[in-house]
Design a protein around this motif. Structure first.
Motif, mmCIF file in Angstrom:
data_model
loop_
_atom_site.group_PDB
_atom_site.id
_atom_site.type_symbol
_atom_site.label_atom_id
_atom_site.label_comp_id
_atom_site.label_asym_id
_atom_site.label_seq_id
_atom_site.Cartn_x
_atom_site.Cartn_y
_atom_site.Cartn_z
ATOM 1 N N GLY A 185 0.819 -1.206 0.000
ATOM 2 C CA GLY A 185 0.000 0.000 0.000
ATOM 3 C C GLY A 185 0.849 1.250 0.000
ATOM 4 O O GLY A 185 2.012 1.242 0.407
ATOM 5 N N ILE A 186 0.259 2.352 -0.462
ATOM 6 C CA ILE A 186 0.918 3.654 -0.465
ATOM 7 C C ILE A 186 0.009 4.630 0.267
ATOM 8 O O ILE A 186 -1.202 4.696 0.004
ATOM 9 C CB ILE A 186 1.185 4.157 -1.897
ATOM 10 C CG1 ILE A 186 2.114 3.194 -2.634
ATOM 11 C CG2 ILE A 186 1.801 5.557 -1.880
ATOM 12 C CD1 ILE A 186 2.339 3.551 -4.097
ATOM 13 N N VAL B 104 -3.237 -2.979 -2.563
ATOM 14 C CA VAL B 104 -3.725 -4.196 -3.194
ATOM 15 C C VAL B 104 -2.935 -5.371 -2.640
ATOM 16 O O VAL B 104 -1.756 -5.228 -2.282
ATOM 17 C CB VAL B 104 -3.587 -4.113 -4.729
ATOM 18 C CG1 VAL B 104 -2.124 -4.087 -5.149
ATOM 19 C CG2 VAL B 104 -4.321 -5.258 -5.412
ATOM 20 N N SER B 105 -3.580 -6.519 -2.514
ATOM 21 C CA SER B 105 -2.907 -7.701 -1.976
ATOM 22 C C SER B 105 -2.794 -8.775 -3.055
ATOM 23 O O SER B 105 -3.507 -8.753 -4.072
ATOM 24 C CB SER B 105 -3.682 -8.262 -0.778
ATOM 25 O OG SER B 105 -4.896 -8.875 -1.206
ATOM 26 N N ASP C 26 6.922 -10.379 -5.582
ATOM 27 C CA ASP C 26 7.469 -9.412 -6.539
ATOM 28 C C ASP C 26 6.299 -8.622 -7.122
ATOM 29 O O ASP C 26 5.499 -9.159 -7.898
ATOM 30 C CB ASP C 26 8.244 -10.131 -7.641
ATOM 31 C CG ASP C 26 9.146 -9.186 -8.430
ATOM 32 O OD1 ASP C 26 8.738 -8.034 -8.638
ATOM 33 O OD2 ASP C 26 10.243 -9.603 -8.826
ATOM 34 N N PHE C 27 6.196 -7.367 -6.742
ATOM 35 C CA PHE C 27 5.065 -6.516 -7.118
ATOM 36 C C PHE C 27 5.604 -5.316 -7.886
ATOM 37 O O PHE C 27 6.613 -4.716 -7.507
ATOM 38 C CB PHE C 27 4.324 -6.061 -5.856
ATOM 39 C CG PHE C 27 3.270 -5.012 -6.083
ATOM 40 C CD1 PHE C 27 2.011 -5.364 -6.535
ATOM 41 C CD2 PHE C 27 3.528 -3.669 -5.822
ATOM 42 C CE1 PHE C 27 1.027 -4.407 -6.737
ATOM 43 C CE2 PHE C 27 2.559 -2.702 -6.017
ATOM 44 C CZ PHE C 27 1.308 -3.077 -6.476
ATOM 45 N N GLU C 28 4.931 -4.913 -8.977
ATOM 46 C CA GLU C 28 5.436 -3.804 -9.782
ATOM 47 C C GLU C 28 4.310 -2.889 -10.250
ATOM 48 O O GLU C 28 3.238 -3.358 -10.656
ATOM 49 C CB GLU C 28 6.201 -4.326 -11.002
ATOM 50 C CG GLU C 28 6.845 -3.222 -11.839
ATOM 51 C CD GLU C 28 7.674 -3.773 -12.991
ATOM 52 O OE1 GLU C 28 8.367 -2.967 -13.649
ATOM 53 O OE2 GLU C 28 7.622 -5.003 -13.227
ATOM 54 N N ILE C 29 4.560 -1.586 -10.161
ATOM 55 C CA ILE C 29 3.696 -0.578 -10.772
ATOM 56 C C ILE C 29 4.480 -0.019 -11.948
ATOM 57 O O ILE C 29 5.462 0.713 -11.760
ATOM 58 C CB ILE C 29 3.350 0.546 -9.781
ATOM 59 C CG1 ILE C 29 2.610 -0.020 -8.560
ATOM 60 C CG2 ILE C 29 2.496 1.621 -10.460
ATOM 61 C CD1 ILE C 29 2.296 1.018 -7.497
ATOM 62 N N HIS D 103 2.768 -5.508 3.988
ATOM 63 C CA HIS D 103 2.117 -6.246 5.081
ATOM 64 C C HIS D 103 2.147 -7.744 4.797
ATOM 65 O O HIS D 103 1.995 -8.163 3.640
ATOM 66 C CB HIS D 103 0.652 -5.813 5.248
ATOM 67 C CG HIS D 103 0.466 -4.355 5.532
ATOM 68 N ND1 HIS D 103 0.551 -3.826 6.791
ATOM 69 C CD2 HIS D 103 0.213 -3.317 4.699
ATOM 70 C CE1 HIS D 103 0.347 -2.525 6.728
ATOM 71 N NE2 HIS D 103 0.136 -2.194 5.460
ATOM 72 N N ALA D 104 2.310 -8.519 5.843
ATOM 73 C CA ALA D 104 2.200 -9.976 5.754
ATOM 74 C C ALA D 104 0.882 -10.414 6.380
ATOM 75 O O ALA D 104 0.583 -10.047 7.519
ATOM 76 C CB ALA D 104 3.374 -10.644 6.462
#
Length: 399
Positions: free
Chosen positions: A311-312, A323-324, A343-346, A361-362
């Motif tokens: 999150g931002i 988003v999760s 691995d998350f990318e915008i 967050h976990a």
């Protein structure tokens, strides 16, 4: 903080300080009077300004920003000659027109029309010059029949209208305004902004004090952030206002909880978080529109694939986007016993320039319970006068 001065500057402040005595008792008032008579420093005092060094050159526009009580209005009064500094040196060149406190320079028993002649006379205009511009002044003020009523019956907005209208007639070398745009209605604000833009484009010099960062960025080339009577930051208006807003947001932000306890207790916990392959502890500094990648590993006590949420938020904690992996139907890959990678990318960051906080967050596999949090600073660079926190795809259509 010092800013170099030169003979070409219209306003040059060197080591300006302003102190006021604190006298809460009869004895204190006597000590204050004694200090004044002997020209000595006050034994008990409040320092409204301390070691202010600034310059404003011809054609420049400088915005003053800061919280209430920081010393902005006191500084403007010193520059306008309303208040004498306790220490330091001030040099001024050219004709100054100052719009400070509401009604300053106006006589409450005089009508608006009479006060126009009074104010212009104080600014050095003859009666004949004022009469030649009277229609234009009254048209700009646009207060109708109230112009022939005593201004003690005026609203704050009407007084500002009249005061600014007089300033437009004088066309000073330096225009000083203190929160003028915060009082008038929207149509009058637009009229004032249009006049200021024309005034600046024709070589005028503006010193603007405002709480609206939009107005500072729109009208000012440079900005000075005044904090506790000192210059905390000075320079490009977009950079200084961005630093001020980040500080303001961080001041109201809740304290971030450590994830160390989650690691010790053996629950779902983030083992690492990288921003564009760099440690999250260092944060990330990106230009607007750049790609942002968040990656790392997460611990799972029962060796089931956990959920990771990214999150931002703004510095004051207001959520912007989150988003999760569970929302997107993505299952994390197991890379070691009880360890999973994420691995998350915008691809194209739409955030407007400013300071933000990125949170990782976990959660458990069902995404019911949040166990851990890691935060990192995120700075978005660039220049923009758009409002809000993000840029949305848009276009203007010809009709």
């Amino acid at each position: 903080m010092s800013v170099s001065a030169s003979d070409a500057a219209l306003i040059s402040l060197s080591g300006i300080g302003k102190s006021y005595p604190i006298a809460n008792s009869a004895a204190g008032r006597i000590r204050t009077l004694y200090a004044l008579l002997r020209r000595r420093p006050f034994a008990e005092r409040y320092d409204a300004l301390t070691d202010i060094n600034l310059e404003v050159r011809p054609g420049e526009s400088l915005g003053l920003i800061g919280v209430n009580g920081a010393g902005k209005s006191t500084l403007l009064k010193v520059i306008a000659g309303v208040v004498k500094p306790t220490s330091g040196e001030i040099k001024l060149r050219g004709r100054i027109s100052a719009l400070l406190e509401l009604g300053a320079g106006f006589h409450p028993e005089y009508t608006g029309r009479q006060n126009v002649f009074l104010a212009t006379a104080l600014m050095g205009m003859s009666e004949q010059e004022t009469r030649a511009q009277l229609d234009g002044i009254l048209a700009f003020a646009d207060i109708g029949e109230h112009v022939d009523q005593p201004i003690k019956h005026y609203s704050s907005g009407m007084i500002v209208r009249l005061g600014f209208a007089v300033a437009t007639a004088v066309r000073p070398d330096i225009l000083i305004t203190d929160e003028v745009l915060a009082v008038g209605d929207e149509s009058f604000q637009r009229k004032c902004i249009a006049w200021m833009e024309n005034y600046l484009s024709s070589g005028g010099t503006l010193l603007l004090c405002a709480h609206s960062m939009f107005h500072i960025q729109k009208l000012c080339q440079k900005a000075a952030w005044i904090h506790d009577g000192r210059v905390r930051a000075y320079g490009d208006a977009h950079r200084v206002t961005r630093e001020y807003l980040a500080w303001h947001d961080a001041r109201n932000a809740p304290k971030v909880q450590s994830h160390a306890q989650a690691l010790k207790s053996g629950v779902y916990a983030l083992l690492s978080m990288l921003l564009n392959d760099q440690s999250g502890q260092e944060g990330a500094i990106l230009p607007m529109g750049a790609s942002l990648r968040v990656s790392g590993r997460v611990f799972s006590p029962d060796d089931r694939a956990p959920t990771v949420l990214v999150g931002i938020v703004r510095k004051d904690g207001m959520p912007i986007y989150g988003v999760s992996s569970e929302m997107d139907g993505h299952v994390l890959v197991r890379v070691a016993p009880n360890e999973f990678a994420y691995d998350f990318e915008i691809p194209e960051l739409s955030l407007l320039p400013g300071e933000y906080t990125l949170k990782g967050h976990a959660l458990d596999p069902e995404a019911y319970r949040l166990f851990d949090e890691i935060t990192a600073d995120l700075t978005v660079l660039g220049e923009s006068r758009e409002m809000g926190v993000c840029r949305l795809p848009h276009r203007w259509n010809a009709i």
